[in-house]
Design an enzyme around this catalytic site. Sequence first.
Site, PDB file in Angstrom:
ATOM      1  N   ASN A   9     -14.639  20.672  71.130  1.00 42.46           N
ATOM      2  CA  ASN A   9     -15.107  20.530  69.751  1.00 42.46           C
ATOM      3  C   ASN A   9     -16.355  21.398  69.638  1.00 42.46           C
ATOM      4  OD1 ASN A   9     -16.139  19.786  67.289  1.00 42.46           O
ATOM      5  ND2 ASN A   9     -16.596  17.657  67.855  1.00 42.46           N
ATOM      6  N   LYS A  11     -18.088  22.006  67.095  1.00 43.09           N
ATOM      7  CA  LYS A  11     -19.021  21.534  66.054  1.00 43.09           C
ATOM      8  C   LYS A  11     -19.443  22.732  65.197  1.00 43.09           C
ATOM      9  CE  LYS A  11     -20.101  17.653  68.978  1.00 43.09           C
ATOM     10  NZ  LYS A  11     -21.032  16.630  69.406  1.00 43.09           N
ATOM     11  N   HIS A  94     -14.908  11.917  63.395  1.00 38.19           N
ATOM     12  CA  HIS A  94     -15.942  12.096  64.432  1.00 38.19           C
ATOM     13  C   HIS A  94     -17.183  11.297  64.028  1.00 38.19           C
ATOM     14  CE1 HIS A  94     -18.927  13.931  67.021  1.00 38.19           C
ATOM     15  NE2 HIS A  94     -17.920  14.350  67.782  1.00 38.19           N
ATOM     16  N   GLU A  96     -20.174  12.015  64.056  1.00 36.12           N
ATOM     17  CA  GLU A  96     -21.146  12.783  63.260  1.00 36.12           C
ATOM     18  C   GLU A  96     -20.739  12.802  61.781  1.00 36.12           C
ATOM     19  OE1 GLU A  96     -21.050  16.257  65.754  1.00 36.12           O
ATOM     20  OE2 GLU A  96     -22.080  15.126  67.322  1.00 36.12           O
ATOM     21  N   GLU A 166     -15.459   8.014  72.015  1.00 34.05           N
ATOM     22  CA  GLU A 166     -16.735   8.705  72.208  1.00 34.05           C
ATOM     23  C   GLU A 166     -17.887   7.751  71.916  1.00 34.05           C
ATOM     24  OE1 GLU A 166     -16.097  13.258  71.701  1.00 34.05           O
ATOM     25  OE2 GLU A 166     -16.692  12.427  69.787  1.00 34.05           O
ATOM     26  N   GLY A 172     -23.998  14.406  73.365  1.00 36.18           N
ATOM     27  CA  GLY A 172     -25.085  15.384  73.344  1.00 36.18           C
ATOM     28  C   GLY A 172     -26.359  14.904  74.009  1.00 36.18           C
ATOM     29  N   SER A 212     -20.810  14.050  76.635  1.00 32.29           N
ATOM     30  CA  SER A 212     -21.431  14.722  77.785  1.00 32.29           C
ATOM     31  C   SER A 212     -20.460  14.974  78.937  1.00 32.29           C
ATOM     32  CB  SER A 212     -22.667  13.939  78.253  1.00 32.29           C
ATOM     33  OG  SER A 212     -23.635  13.872  77.221  1.00 32.29           O
TER      34      SER A 212
HETATM   35  P1  13P Z   1     -21.000  16.532  73.935  1.00 28.84           P
HETATM   36  O1  13P Z   1     -19.903  16.873  74.921  1.00 28.84           O
HETATM   37  O2  13P Z   1     -21.847  17.725  73.580  1.00 28.84           O
HETATM   38  O3  13P Z   1     -21.770  15.329  74.359  1.00 28.84           O
HETATM   39  O4  13P Z   1     -20.257  16.149  72.564  1.00 28.84           O
HETATM   40  C1  13P Z   1     -19.229  15.226  72.596  1.00 28.84           C
HETATM   41  C2  13P Z   1     -18.539  15.248  71.288  1.00 28.84           C
HETATM   42  O5  13P Z   1     -19.061  14.775  70.305  1.00 28.84           O
HETATM   43  C3  13P Z   1     -17.209  15.867  71.227  1.00 28.84           C
HETATM   44  O6  13P Z   1     -16.588  15.584  70.013  1.00 28.84           O
END
Ligand code: 13P
Length: 250
Positions: A9, A11, A94, A96, A166, A172, A212
Amino acid sequence: MRRKVIAGNWKMNMLPGEAIEMINELTPLVKDTKNEVILCVPYTDLFYALLTAQNTNIKIGAQNMHFEESGAYTGEVSGKMLKAINVEYVIIGHSERRQYFAETDETVNKKIKSAFKYDLKPIVCVGETLEQREAGKAVDIITKQTELALQGLSNEQVENTIIAYEPIWAIGTGKTATSEDANNSIKEIRNKISEIYGEETAQKVIIQYGGSVKSSNAKELFNMSDIDGGLVGGASLKAEEFSKIVNYDK
Ligand code: 13P
């Protein structure tokens, strides 16, 4: 035996030129894997990514879509539009988007149904916050999110939904859930699916872990009984690092 699905992803990262370069670099590094490889890229990269990934085993997905097929929804992109350019996957719900863009369990459910209408494969995200986890509510939250996301789907549709567990506190932050913890949460999600749709369907659903994931922890996570791969953020931006995650079993 369920297959392993490793999805990146990106982002809100990567310009078209960077996307093309990354995919060209990734292609030879993952060409021999038996795992499924997906990159979910920004809308502005989709066309370039699809062309660059043609004739490779890398599949391309979007990171969101609207549930209506067209209309006065300024700034939105529909499943019909994604399908028209041959996008195969779409991330839905997601954390976010839930956190910053008012995505709800209801819109997630509508989007999944719309994704199936246009023959897109949804990657649906669920996960608890640190506060919910510390209050002992993690299992309740993630099983409820799963139930509401899948509401009204046929067994066949459920079997073709990828779920990404997740935990929000692990995204992150460099903090990963322990492999046992992640596996247990994923088992709870699978149990809930089994309760509603039956064990046969539940055993077919791909449930990934995200938060992560990197080359140094992928093997331990993906070797767990119920973790069927990962949804990878930061570590999916570099071809070499992402290829090591895809090739965790080599
Ligand atoms: P990270 O791997 O950067 O922690 O992000 C995970 C994520 O949100 C994947 O959709």
